[in-house]
Scaffold this motif. Structure first.
Motif, PDB file in Angstrom:
ATOM      1  N   ASP A 115     -11.162   4.328 -17.540  1.00 10.28           N
ATOM      2  CA  ASP A 115      -9.748   3.616 -18.414  1.00 10.28           C
ATOM      3  C   ASP A 115      -8.471   3.033 -17.045  1.00 10.28           C
ATOM      4  OD1 ASP A 115      -7.049   5.197 -18.367  1.00 10.28           O
ATOM      5  OD2 ASP A 115      -8.653   6.678 -18.956  1.00 10.28           O
ATOM      6  N   ALA A 116      -8.333   1.985 -17.466  1.00 14.19           N
ATOM      7  CA  ALA A 116      -7.311   1.854 -17.339  1.00 14.19           C
ATOM      8  C   ALA A 116      -5.769   2.284 -16.126  1.00 14.19           C
ATOM      9  CB  ALA A 116      -6.803  -0.285 -17.858  1.00 14.19           C
ATOM     10  N   VAL A 117      -5.778   2.981 -17.683  1.00  8.44           N
ATOM     11  CA  VAL A 117      -4.100   3.648 -16.999  1.00  8.44           C
ATOM     12  C   VAL A 117      -4.709   4.821 -15.957  1.00  8.44           C
ATOM     13  CG1 VAL A 117      -2.644   5.790 -17.926  1.00  8.44           C
ATOM     14  CG2 VAL A 117      -2.802   3.822 -19.555  1.00  8.44           C
ATOM     15  N   THR A 118      -5.685   5.389 -16.531  1.00 10.23           N
ATOM     16  CA  THR A 118      -6.634   6.669 -15.526  1.00 10.23           C
ATOM     17  C   THR A 118      -7.067   6.306 -13.733  1.00 10.23           C
ATOM     18  OG1 THR A 118      -7.362   7.699 -17.356  1.00 10.23           O
ATOM     19  CG2 THR A 118      -7.570   8.085 -14.568  1.00 10.23           C
ATOM     20  N   SER A 119      -7.357   4.479 -13.812  1.00 15.84           N
ATOM     21  CA  SER A 119      -7.598   3.959 -12.418  1.00 15.84           C
ATOM     22  C   SER A 119      -6.048   3.697 -12.135  1.00 15.84           C
ATOM     23  CB  SER A 119      -7.901   2.985 -12.558  1.00 15.84           C
ATOM     24  OG  SER A 119      -9.383   2.882 -13.677  1.00 15.84           O
ATOM     25  N   LEU A 120      -5.038   3.128 -12.883  1.00 12.65           N
ATOM     26  CA  LEU A 120      -4.149   2.908 -12.309  1.00 12.65           C
ATOM     27  C   LEU A 120      -3.704   4.139 -11.042  1.00 12.65           C
ATOM     28  CD1 LEU A 120      -2.581   0.101 -14.193  1.00 12.65           C
ATOM     29  CD2 LEU A 120      -3.412  -0.058 -12.218  1.00 12.65           C
ATOM     30  N   HIS A 121      -3.048   5.287 -12.076  1.00 11.79           N
ATOM     31  CA  HIS A 121      -2.853   6.566 -11.631  1.00 11.79           C
ATOM     32  C   HIS A 121      -3.552   7.402 -10.508  1.00 11.79           C
ATOM     33  CE1 HIS A 121       0.801   6.614 -14.036  1.00 11.79           C
ATOM     34  NE2 HIS A 121      -0.197   6.777 -15.465  1.00 11.79           N
ATOM     35  N   ARG A 122      -4.602   6.972 -10.042  1.00  9.80           N
ATOM     36  CA  ARG A 122      -5.037   7.509  -8.959  1.00  9.80           C
ATOM     37  C   ARG A 122      -5.188   6.861  -8.069  1.00  9.80           C
ATOM     38  NH1 ARG A 122     -11.145   8.863 -11.792  1.00  9.80           N
ATOM     39  NH2 ARG A 122     -10.555  10.672 -12.975  1.00  9.80           N
ATOM     40  N   ALA A 123      -5.248   5.117  -8.103  1.00 12.40           N
ATOM     41  CA  ALA A 123      -4.936   4.225  -6.864  1.00 12.40           C
ATOM     42  C   ALA A 123      -3.769   4.678  -6.021  1.00 12.40           C
ATOM     43  CB  ALA A 123      -5.270   2.937  -7.792  1.00 12.40           C
ATOM     44  N   ALA A 124      -2.945   4.596  -6.987  1.00  8.85           N
ATOM     45  CA  ALA A 124      -1.392   4.512  -7.128  1.00  8.85           C
ATOM     46  C   ALA A 124      -1.130   6.709  -6.433  1.00  8.85           C
ATOM     47  CB  ALA A 124      -0.261   4.753  -7.334  1.00  8.85           C
ATOM     48  N   GLY A 125      -2.158   7.192  -6.119  1.00  4.79           N
ATOM     49  CA  GLY A 125      -1.342   8.833  -5.611  1.00  4.79           C
ATOM     50  C   GLY A 125      -0.226   9.094  -6.002  1.00  4.79           C
ATOM     51  N   ARG A 126       0.361   9.558  -4.436  1.00  4.02           N
ATOM     52  CA  ARG A 126       1.403  10.002  -4.783  1.00  4.02           C
ATOM     53  C   ARG A 126       2.947   8.859  -4.727  1.00  4.02           C
ATOM     54  NH1 ARG A 126       2.708  15.203  -5.567  1.00  4.02           N
ATOM     55  NH2 ARG A 126       4.102  15.518  -3.862  1.00  4.02           N
ATOM     56  N   HIS A 127       2.650   7.475  -3.798  1.00  2.00           N
ATOM     57  CA  HIS A 127       3.140   6.923  -3.628  1.00  2.00           C
ATOM     58  C   HIS A 127       3.463   5.663  -3.690  1.00  2.00           C
ATOM     59  CE1 HIS A 127       4.857  10.603  -0.923  1.00  2.00           C
ATOM     60  NE2 HIS A 127       4.078  11.095  -0.301  1.00  2.00           N
ATOM     61  N   GLY A 128       2.651   5.504  -4.288  1.00  5.62           N
ATOM     62  CA  GLY A 128       2.143   3.769  -4.539  1.00  5.62           C
ATOM     63  C   GLY A 128       3.423   3.613  -5.518  1.00  5.62           C
ATOM     64  N   THR A 129       3.409   2.084  -5.848  1.00  8.22           N
ATOM     65  CA  THR A 129       3.820   2.070  -6.420  1.00  8.22           C
ATOM     66  C   THR A 129       2.936   0.847  -7.723  1.00  8.22           C
ATOM     67  OG1 THR A 129       6.239   1.394  -5.632  1.00  8.22           O
ATOM     68  CG2 THR A 129       6.510  -0.321  -7.456  1.00  8.22           C
ATOM     69  N   ILE A 130       2.905   1.057  -8.791  1.00  8.19           N
ATOM     70  CA  ILE A 130       2.328   0.515 -10.429  1.00  8.19           C
ATOM     71  C   ILE A 130       2.876  -0.704 -10.562  1.00  8.19           C
ATOM     72  CG2 ILE A 130       1.225   1.012 -12.230  1.00  8.19           C
ATOM     73  CD1 ILE A 130       0.762   3.827 -11.582  1.00  8.19           C
ATOM     74  N   VAL A 131       2.331  -1.742 -10.875  1.00  7.05           N
ATOM     75  CA  VAL A 131       3.008  -3.017 -11.413  1.00  7.05           C
ATOM     76  C   VAL A 131       2.006  -3.085 -12.591  1.00  7.05           C
ATOM     77  CG1 VAL A 131       3.572  -5.178 -11.468  1.00  7.05           C
ATOM     78  CG2 VAL A 131       3.767  -4.007  -9.415  1.00  7.05           C
ATOM     79  N   VAL A 132       2.539  -3.795 -13.720  1.00  8.66           N
ATOM     80  CA  VAL A 132       0.975  -3.971 -14.965  1.00  8.66           C
ATOM     81  C   VAL A 132       2.208  -5.077 -15.678  1.00  8.66           C
ATOM     82  CG1 VAL A 132       0.246  -1.582 -15.667  1.00  8.66           C
ATOM     83  CG2 VAL A 132       2.987  -2.349 -16.585  1.00  8.66           C
ATOM     84  N   GLY A 133       1.151  -5.872 -16.217  1.00  4.17           N
ATOM     85  CA  GLY A 133       1.610  -7.048 -16.910  1.00  4.17           C
ATOM     86  C   GLY A 133       2.627  -6.414 -18.298  1.00  4.17           C
ATOM     87  N   ASN A 134       3.055  -7.452 -19.687  1.00  5.46           N
ATOM     88  CA  ASN A 134       3.703  -6.770 -20.076  1.00  5.46           C
ATOM     89  C   ASN A 134       2.819  -6.935 -21.392  1.00  5.46           C
ATOM     90  OD1 ASN A 134       3.810  -9.968 -20.159  1.00  5.46           O
ATOM     91  ND2 ASN A 134       5.144  -9.793 -22.111  1.00  5.46           N
TER      92      ASN A 134
END
Length: 302
Positions: free
Chosen positions: A96-115
């Protein structure tokens, strides 16, 4: 997890795309942010097919994968057209999208999402993916709102609740410095919540106002000490709605910085978002940057 390109740089700007217009807008905003931060951009499409494997035919799953890869390719082309020098990676994920974004960000990434995504509910000001991503975040999350080509205001707005929000004020100062913008620290307090059910006297009101002003002054002085060259202003406002005051102030800002994820309480909505944060995410007039609170296990800024 299936990936079209390698694992992203640990300090990348990560953006989620689903083919919707808000997601395309978020991707271009994230690209500009990556250029500003001198970081790579990592574009993620979380198809969620693994979670629906029992209900999808092979043909349907393959069409979903093909569509996801095309969305990624189109996004990469759009970003390259506007930001030809930016290093961009893409990732197709079957979770799923939420899990995918958090995995990609790891501990130091910044996540950007649309509204808002492809949920089909236009009355919802923030889609479920954006809300869940913000609620579960252990790294900074930016919800892109009001970034539709409006001229920059040259101001970063930071919501300061009390002295414990100094960390977010300093984070906001770095963001303002990065954008060559000024910083406005805004402390909004609700008289009713300060005095409970007791009818306040004039002395009570003046005393409470003084206490709130002292907190803001302490935070402002601490920020000024670390960022002496930064154009800085601070305001303490009394309002019946903290969220309403912040939303109104966001009309005049390029970015609103707030404390994000926290321990669950009775005043939380969704998972770990306060009512005020939840409301601001739905109604702000500029992008909102949520910085996880201490104890939420978040890394350094990207």
């Amino acid at each position: 997890m299936e990936s079209t390109i390698r694992t992203p740089d640990t300090s990348s700007v990560i953006v989620g795309v689903d083919g919707s217009q808000p997601a395309r807008q978020a991707a271009l905003w994230a690209a500009a942010e990556a250029v500003r931060r001198d970081r790579p951009l990592h574009v993620v499409h979380g198809a969620g097919t693994d979670g629906r494997a029992l209900y999808l035919s092979v043909e349907t799953a393959e069409r979903g994968r093909a569509l996801g890869r095309e969305i990624l390719a189109q996004t990469a082309r759009s970003v390259a057209a506007d930001y030809p020098g930016l290093f961009v990676t893409t990732e197709f994920s079957r979770v799923d999208a939420v899990t995918s974004l958090h995995r990609a960000a790891g501990r130091h990434g910044t996540i950007v999402v649309g509204n808002r995504g492809l949920g089909g509910f236009d009355t919802l000001m923030l889609g479920s993916v954006g809300l869940d991503t913000a609620a579960e975040a252990r790294t900074p999350v930016i919800v892109v709102r009001g970034a539709d080509g409006t001229e920059e205001r040259g101001t970063v707005l930071a919501a300061v609740r009390d002295e414990h929000d100094l960390a977010f004020a300093l984070y906001a100062a770095r963001e303002a410095e990065l954008r060559k913008a000024s910083l406005r620290l805004l402390h909004v307090w609700n008289l009713l919540s300060s005095v409970g059910s007791v009818v306040p006297t004039l002395d009570d009101i003046e005393g409470i106002a003084g206490e709130h002003a002292a907190v803001l002054e302490w935070v402002t002085d601490a920020v000024h000490t670390q960022f002496p060259e930064l154009l800085l202003e601070s305001d303490a406002e009394k309002s019946v709605s903290v969220a309403g005051a912040l939303v109104e102030a966001s009309h005049h800002a390029d970015l609103l910085v707030m404390g994000g994820r926290r321990a669950p309480t009775a005043l939380a909505i969704g998972r770990n978002l306060s009512r005020a944060t939840h409301s601001v995410l739905h109604h702000a007039h500029c992008p909102v940057l949520l910085v996880p609170r201490a104890g939420a296990d978040f890394g350094s800024r990207a």
